[in-house]
Design a protein around this motif. Sequence first.
Motif, PDB file in Angstrom:
ATOM      1  N   VAL A  87      -9.351   9.661  -7.132  1.00 38.94           N
ATOM      2  CA  VAL A  87      -8.386   9.041  -8.048  1.00 38.94           C
ATOM      3  C   VAL A  87      -7.418  10.094  -8.618  1.00 38.94           C
ATOM      4  CG1 VAL A  87      -8.114   7.326  -9.888  1.00 38.94           C
ATOM      5  CG2 VAL A  87     -10.294   7.515  -8.703  1.00 38.94           C
ATOM      6  N   PRO A  88      -6.633  10.743  -7.775  1.00 42.40           N
ATOM      7  CA  PRO A  88      -5.761  11.810  -8.263  1.00 42.40           C
ATOM      8  C   PRO A  88      -4.484  11.289  -8.920  1.00 42.40           C
ATOM      9  CG  PRO A  88      -5.446  11.520  -5.917  1.00 42.40           C
ATOM     10  CD  PRO A  88      -6.544  10.568  -6.321  1.00 42.40           C
ATOM     11  N   ASP A  89      -3.916  12.130  -9.777  1.00 45.78           N
ATOM     12  CA  ASP A  89      -2.589  11.877 -10.318  1.00 45.78           C
ATOM     13  C   ASP A  89      -1.508  12.380  -9.363  1.00 45.78           C
ATOM     14  OD1 ASP A  89      -3.250  10.947 -13.188  1.00 45.78           O
ATOM     15  OD2 ASP A  89      -4.394  12.809 -12.981  1.00 45.78           O
ATOM     16  N   ILE A  90      -1.831  13.442  -8.631  1.00 49.16           N
ATOM     17  CA  ILE A  90      -0.898  14.065  -7.695  1.00 49.16           C
ATOM     18  C   ILE A  90      -1.633  14.374  -6.402  1.00 49.16           C
ATOM     19  CG2 ILE A  90       0.594  16.068  -7.268  1.00 49.16           C
ATOM     20  CD1 ILE A  90       0.694  16.404 -10.376  1.00 49.16           C
ATOM     21  N   ARG A 115       5.705   9.592   6.687  1.00 50.14           N
ATOM     22  CA  ARG A 115       6.314   8.686   5.706  1.00 50.14           C
ATOM     23  C   ARG A 115       5.435   7.455   5.497  1.00 50.14           C
ATOM     24  NH1 ARG A 115      12.177   5.882   6.591  1.00 50.14           N
ATOM     25  NH2 ARG A 115      11.077   5.156   8.437  1.00 50.14           N
ATOM     26  N   ASP A 116       4.872   6.913   6.561  1.00 48.53           N
ATOM     27  CA  ASP A 116       4.011   5.741   6.433  1.00 48.53           C
ATOM     28  C   ASP A 116       2.758   6.074   5.610  1.00 48.53           C
ATOM     29  OD1 ASP A 116       3.328   2.938   7.284  1.00 48.53           O
ATOM     30  OD2 ASP A 116       1.639   3.983   8.212  1.00 48.53           O
ATOM     31  N   PHE A 117       2.207   7.264   5.818  1.00 45.69           N
ATOM     32  CA  PHE A 117       1.033   7.682   5.047  1.00 45.69           C
ATOM     33  C   PHE A 117       1.400   7.828   3.566  1.00 45.69           C
ATOM     34  CE2 PHE A 117      -2.360  11.196   4.455  1.00 45.69           C
ATOM     35  CZ  PHE A 117      -3.280  10.271   4.013  1.00 45.69           C
ATOM     36  N   VAL A 118       2.557   8.442   3.304  1.00 51.01           N
ATOM     37  CA  VAL A 118       3.024   8.576   1.918  1.00 51.01           C
ATOM     38  C   VAL A 118       3.218   7.198   1.290  1.00 51.01           C
ATOM     39  CG1 VAL A 118       4.959   9.318   0.472  1.00 51.01           C
ATOM     40  CG2 VAL A 118       4.081  10.840   2.262  1.00 51.01           C
ATOM     41  N   ASP A 119       3.835   6.280   2.024  1.00 53.00           N
ATOM     42  CA  ASP A 119       4.049   4.923   1.507  1.00 53.00           C
ATOM     43  C   ASP A 119       2.727   4.236   1.186  1.00 53.00           C
ATOM     44  OD1 ASP A 119       6.752   5.255   1.737  1.00 53.00           O
ATOM     45  OD2 ASP A 119       6.996   3.949   3.482  1.00 53.00           O
ATOM     46  N   THR A 120       1.735   4.452   2.034  1.00 55.66           N
ATOM     47  CA  THR A 120       0.417   3.864   1.788  1.00 55.66           C
ATOM     48  C   THR A 120      -0.162   4.393   0.483  1.00 55.66           C
ATOM     49  OG1 THR A 120      -0.022   3.583   4.160  1.00 55.66           O
ATOM     50  CG2 THR A 120      -1.927   3.625   2.698  1.00 55.66           C
ATOM     51  N   LEU A 121      -0.063   5.699   0.276  1.00 58.17           N
ATOM     52  CA  LEU A 121      -0.583   6.284  -0.960  1.00 58.17           C
ATOM     53  C   LEU A 121       0.153   5.769  -2.189  1.00 58.17           C
ATOM     54  CD1 LEU A 121      -0.989   9.984   0.242  1.00 58.17           C
ATOM     55  CD2 LEU A 121      -2.826   8.353  -0.195  1.00 58.17           C
ATOM     56  N   PHE A 171       2.487   3.032  -2.534  1.00 61.43           N
ATOM     57  CA  PHE A 171       2.779   1.616  -2.765  1.00 61.43           C
ATOM     58  C   PHE A 171       1.599   0.680  -2.499  1.00 61.43           C
ATOM     59  CE2 PHE A 171       6.919   3.522  -1.320  1.00 61.43           C
ATOM     60  CZ  PHE A 171       7.446   3.648  -2.590  1.00 61.43           C
ATOM     61  N   VAL A 172       0.604   1.150  -1.747  1.00 63.38           N
ATOM     62  CA  VAL A 172      -0.591   0.339  -1.524  1.00 63.38           C
ATOM     63  C   VAL A 172      -1.690   0.728  -2.505  1.00 63.38           C
ATOM     64  CG1 VAL A 172      -2.388  -0.321   0.129  1.00 63.38           C
ATOM     65  CG2 VAL A 172      -0.020  -0.001   0.918  1.00 63.38           C
ATOM     66  N   HIS A 173      -1.872   2.024  -2.691  1.00 63.60           N
ATOM     67  CA  HIS A 173      -2.993   2.486  -3.521  1.00 63.60           C
ATOM     68  C   HIS A 173      -2.559   3.029  -4.879  1.00 63.60           C
ATOM     69  CE1 HIS A 173      -5.765   1.793  -0.253  1.00 63.60           C
ATOM     70  NE2 HIS A 173      -4.959   2.461   0.555  1.00 63.60           N
ATOM     71  N   LEU A 191      -8.726   8.739   4.267  1.00 69.35           N
ATOM     72  CA  LEU A 191      -8.028   8.250   3.080  1.00 69.35           C
ATOM     73  C   LEU A 191      -8.986   7.975   1.927  1.00 69.35           C
ATOM     74  CD1 LEU A 191      -5.518   7.101   1.616  1.00 69.35           C
ATOM     75  CD2 LEU A 191      -5.934   4.939   2.816  1.00 69.35           C
ATOM     76  N   GLN A 192     -10.183   7.503   2.233  1.00 62.26           N
ATOM     77  CA  GLN A 192     -11.126   7.156   1.165  1.00 62.26           C
ATOM     78  C   GLN A 192     -11.485   8.371   0.316  1.00 62.26           C
ATOM     79  OE1 GLN A 192     -11.923   3.881   0.647  1.00 62.26           O
ATOM     80  NE2 GLN A 192     -12.714   4.656  -1.308  1.00 62.26           N
ATOM     81  N   ASP A 193     -11.432   9.562   0.921  1.00 63.12           N
ATOM     82  CA  ASP A 193     -11.691  10.777   0.141  1.00 63.12           C
ATOM     83  C   ASP A 193     -10.704  10.896  -1.017  1.00 63.12           C
ATOM     84  OD1 ASP A 193     -13.503  11.214   2.139  1.00 63.12           O
ATOM     85  OD2 ASP A 193     -12.667  13.113   2.819  1.00 63.12           O
ATOM     86  N   ILE A 194      -9.435  10.582  -0.740  1.00 61.95           N
ATOM     87  CA  ILE A 194      -8.411  10.633  -1.783  1.00 61.95           C
ATOM     88  C   ILE A 194      -8.670   9.553  -2.822  1.00 61.95           C
ATOM     89  CG2 ILE A 194      -5.951  10.358  -2.276  1.00 61.95           C
ATOM     90  CD1 ILE A 194      -5.339  11.483   0.470  1.00 61.95           C
TER      91      ILE A 194
END
Length: 205
Positions: A66-69, A94-100, A102-104, A59-62
Amino acid sequence: MAAPISKKVYIFGHSFVKRLKDFIRQDPSLRYDLGLTGSPLIQYSGFPGATVDCLRNKLQDILDFVPDIVILVVGTNDIYNPNQSPLSVASAIRDFVDTLLFVHGIPRVIVLQTLHRHSPTCHTRYPVDIHWFNNRVDDLNSLLIDWLNSPPHGRAYLWRLKGFWSPECIRTHFADDGCHLSPRGQHRFFTNIRAAVVAALKQSI
């Protein structure tokens, strides 16, 4: 007047991403920026054999980019595992998407539809019962459409891949192993990703 800041797109997933990046490098008709106006900055990171858990661990790679998409290419290796169900795989995605989201605070996340496999015409390292696998893929995609293409996921979407489902496309767009893509399939995959990014940039999905 300062030049507008280019959008940043991260294409992140399993071996399809790595193979696409290599294919773009070898094909002079294709460009890493997808030939889009504004020359968005596009990063490709593909990890052969990657599952949802593997990508979460990266995840830290993403976040560093700092992407827009974010374009997620994930699901095939998870659904191959008989210890996983379509529901468990869809829940993990879905949990991974939510993390991207709503968390980050990633502005927009697109998950690409998982493709069927087809009968190989050569030896393959990872044989599978095609009917069993494809039924599971259909269940996975159906769950993700229901979950991602509706509130509260207004900034997420399951992108339906076009050009991989007819008998003619199956014959010409898949490699001999029945899993990965042929050169024509890579061109079609590139076109689908480009369309998904354009739609996201226009906020039409």
